[in-house]
Design a protein around this motif. Structure first.
Motif, PDB file in Angstrom:
ATOM      1  N   CYS A 170       1.023  -1.012  -0.114  1.00  0.00           N
ATOM      2  CA  CYS A 170      -0.308   0.028  -0.360  1.00  0.00           C
ATOM      3  C   CYS A 170       1.089   1.270   0.090  1.00  0.00           C
ATOM      4  CB  CYS A 170      -1.086   0.077   0.717  1.00  0.00           C
ATOM      5  SG  CYS A 170      -1.785   1.278   1.113  1.00  0.00           S
ATOM      6  N   PHE A 173      -0.464   5.204   3.190  1.00  0.00           N
ATOM      7  CA  PHE A 173       0.605   6.017   4.472  1.00  0.00           C
ATOM      8  C   PHE A 173      -0.716   6.802   4.944  1.00  0.00           C
ATOM      9  CE2 PHE A 173       5.166   4.621   3.583  1.00  0.00           C
ATOM     10  CZ  PHE A 173       5.019   4.593   2.826  1.00  0.00           C
ATOM     11  N   CYS A 174      -1.636   5.552   5.530  1.00  0.00           N
ATOM     12  CA  CYS A 174      -2.338   6.567   6.823  1.00  0.00           C
ATOM     13  C   CYS A 174      -1.789   6.819   7.712  1.00  0.00           C
ATOM     14  CB  CYS A 174      -3.945   5.952   6.734  1.00  0.00           C
ATOM     15  SG  CYS A 174      -4.738   5.387   5.225  1.00  0.00           S
ATOM     16  N   TYR A 176      -1.890   5.905  10.947  1.00  0.00           N
ATOM     17  CA  TYR A 176      -1.763   5.219  12.142  1.00  0.00           C
ATOM     18  C   TYR A 176      -1.543   4.199  11.328  1.00  0.00           C
ATOM     19  CZ  TYR A 176      -6.352   4.152   9.164  1.00  0.00           C
ATOM     20  OH  TYR A 176      -7.165   4.688   7.997  1.00  0.00           O
ATOM     21  N   CYS A 177      -1.488   3.580  10.814  1.00  0.00           N
ATOM     22  CA  CYS A 177      -1.482   2.189   9.510  1.00  0.00           C
ATOM     23  C   CYS A 177      -0.688   1.848   9.439  1.00  0.00           C
ATOM     24  CB  CYS A 177      -2.145   2.827   8.431  1.00  0.00           C
ATOM     25  SG  CYS A 177      -2.211   0.814   7.710  1.00  0.00           S
ATOM     26  N   VAL A 179       0.991  -1.170   8.081  1.00  0.00           N
ATOM     27  CA  VAL A 179       0.897  -1.868   6.843  1.00  0.00           C
ATOM     28  C   VAL A 179       1.550  -1.666   5.779  1.00  0.00           C
ATOM     29  CG1 VAL A 179      -0.598  -2.472   4.521  1.00  0.00           C
ATOM     30  CG2 VAL A 179      -1.248  -2.533   7.034  1.00  0.00           C
ATOM     31  N   PRO A 180       2.533   0.203   5.186  1.00  0.00           N
ATOM     32  CA  PRO A 180       3.151   0.204   4.023  1.00  0.00           C
ATOM     33  C   PRO A 180       4.501  -0.128   4.521  1.00  0.00           C
ATOM     34  CG  PRO A 180       1.258   1.857   4.686  1.00  0.00           C
ATOM     35  CD  PRO A 180       0.500   1.194   5.710  1.00  0.00           C
ATOM     36  N   ARG A 215      -6.247  -1.638  -0.960  1.00  0.00           N
ATOM     37  CA  ARG A 215      -6.481  -0.774  -1.675  1.00  0.00           C
ATOM     38  C   ARG A 215      -7.048  -1.556  -2.698  1.00  0.00           C
ATOM     39  NH1 ARG A 215      -5.335   5.254  -2.394  1.00  0.00           N
ATOM     40  NH2 ARG A 215      -3.084   3.719  -3.826  1.00  0.00           N
ATOM     41  N   ARG A 292      -6.311  10.742   5.558  1.00  0.00           N
ATOM     42  CA  ARG A 292      -7.909   9.727   4.351  1.00  0.00           C
ATOM     43  C   ARG A 292      -8.131  10.613   3.695  1.00  0.00           C
ATOM     44  NH1 ARG A 292      -7.991   4.544   5.259  1.00  0.00           N
ATOM     45  NH2 ARG A 292     -10.058   4.111   4.285  1.00  0.00           N
TER      46      ARG A 292
END
Ligand code: SF4
Length: 462
Positions: A170, A173-174, A176-177, A179-180, A215, A292
């Motif tokens: 992903c 780069f939200c 809080y996340c 994942v990236p 996404r 977001r």
């Protein structure tokens, strides 16, 4: 390998992780391992881990504590930690006495070799992606592609259903996340490889395929002067013989291809009328702090467009309550959005700062735990009332259900014909419970809805 080595595999976290586990199990079986369902009988214990919230990692550490004790009486037991936590912590995890091997999500094609080395008593190993945000080389992509195509037809989580990854990583780069930072940059898989995999699955009797991406609507693949989008994948996959239902998760509430995706949902009876599209907050101030890139107005407009283009569409959302600096007013805006969005259901989580994320580096975790808890309970109650109203619309109606198997309390609720209780889902992803012969597992069934609860429809075979 001399004796068939027995392996116990535990999977934590999201659908992406469950798919990785299915791939890994397929590869290890081919490498001569045999699955066992008890740690006690295992020669190897493998944990596929999640880092999305602190609690997920704490659970793994408590399991490792338990394994450390087992290794006192069973010193040859090999323990491997794979997945997002392995990528995030790397060598750190090797400091835990129980751990022999640490392997990140992008290194799973090497796992059977790394495990054999660990079993030969080679020194503890870490295999993670050093520069996680660096674009993977074609060679690295091909390794993962070959692994996916080879073992992506093994997924037996639910009879006649399968998950097919269409993109990795992903780039959003939200703040809080994590994942990236553990799954790396977005890489869309070649459409022909995805179609080939779905054909193989259909040949194996699979009726429903869910296309996976962090996404998923950002899927984009340039090929021969053409740009493939998720809408193109859904359209092409709906022409594959044997495939009856297609789903896709998880969508991000913006992006240039959304109308095309909604149009394919409207035009193709095989594409389920279900959309999982996290909003995370109803406050524009908090959405900005989360990076977001949409406002609550734009989000609701998108839902409005979805309902216009796909009548009867069923929508699910995600929310984080108690994000850094969230005021009562911000929270009220979230409640307001949930009331307007009228989701089938919403997954609601309390904010959990993740080390290494922008929010963790730049924003304080200012909301006390009891306030997070109160907001979580309040938002769940608002959503439950809406789910209850929507589920009542099904009373007396007949729905088409893809049967997943026995319900948790299947034999407690036998009917007068001694049929156990089965569970399945509608195209709109509503859970349906009814009595019927177990042979319906993996098949479609018509069910008349006679009773409902906010999240479950109860019925009788039509
Ligand atoms: S879109 Fe945001 S929340 Fe979703 S995986 Fe990407 S960074 Fe995380």
């Amino acid at each position: 390998m001399d004796m068939m080595k027995r392996i116990y595999v535990q999977s934590f976290g999201c659908q992406m992780n469950k798919l990785d586990t299915a791939l890994v199990v397929g590869a290890l079986k081919e490498a001569g391992f045999r699955l066992t369902d008890t740690v006690k009988d295992a020669d190897v214990v493998l944990m596929n881990t999640c880092s999305v919230r602190e609690h997920a990692e704490q659970r793994v550490f408590s399991h490792l504590g338990h394994l450390k004790h087992i290794k006192e009486s069973h010193p040859d037991l090999v323990v491997g930690v794979i997945g997002c936590m392995a990528q995030r912590l790397g060598d750190e995890l090797l400091k835990h006495e129980a751990v022999n091997l640490v392997c990140g999500p992008a290194q799973i094609p090497r796992l059977s070799v790394l495990l054999k080395e660990a079993m030969q008593g080679k020194k503890a190993t870490t295999a993670v992606t050093e520069k996680i945000r660096q674009k993977p080389t074609d060679e690295q992509n091909q390794l993962l592609e070959d692994f996916e195509s080879a073992y992506g037809v093994e997924d037996k989580q639910i009879p006649n259903q399968a998950f097919v990854r269409v993109m990795r990583g992903c780039n959003n780069f939200c703040t809080y996340c994590i994942v990236p930072y553990v799954r790396g940059p977005e890489v869309s898989r070649p459409p022909e490889a995805i179609m080939e995999q779905i054909k193989k699955l259909a040949d194996h009797g699979v009726k429903q395929v869910t296309l996976l991406g962090q996404r998923v609507n950002a899927y984009q693949y340039q090929q021969g002067g053409r740009t493939w989008s998720l809408a193109d994948l859904l359209d092409a996959a709906s022409n594959i013989k044997g495939i009856e239902w297609l789903r896709f998760v998880t969508s991000y509430p913006s992006g240039e291809f959304f109308n095309d995706i909604l149009q394919v949902m409207a035009d193709s009876p095989k594409v389920c009328n279900y959309l999982h599209i996290p909003a995370q907050s109803g406050s524009d101030r908090i959405l900005q702090a989360m990076n977001r890139r949409y406002s609550s107005r734009e989000y609701l407009d998108l839902l409005g467009r979805a309902r216009e283009i796909v009548p009867g569409i069923s929508i699910a959302g995600d929310f984080i309550v108690g994000f850094s600096g969230e005021t009562e007013e911000d929270f009220e805006a979230t409640i307001d959005l949930v009331r307007k969005a009228r989701y089938k259901n919403a997954f609601i989580f309390k904010y959990s700062p993740r080390p290494g994320t922008t929010a963790d580096k730049r924003l304080q975790d200012t909301i006390p735990g009891d306030v997070k808890q109160r907001r979580n309970v309040e938002l769940l109650a608002v959503q439950e009332k809406i789910s209850d109203e929507l589920s009542r619309d099904f009373l007396g109606k007949e729905v088409n259900v893809l049967v997943e198997g026995l319900s948790k309390k299947s034999h407690v609720n036998m009917d007068q014909n001694d049929n156990p209780q089965l569970i399945g889902r509608t195209s709109g992803d509503w859970i349906v419970v009814f009595n019927g012969p177990e042979s319906l597992t993996g098949q479609f069934a018509q069910v008349k809805i006679t009773a409902v609860s906010p999240l479950t429809l109860f019925g009788q075979l039509g």
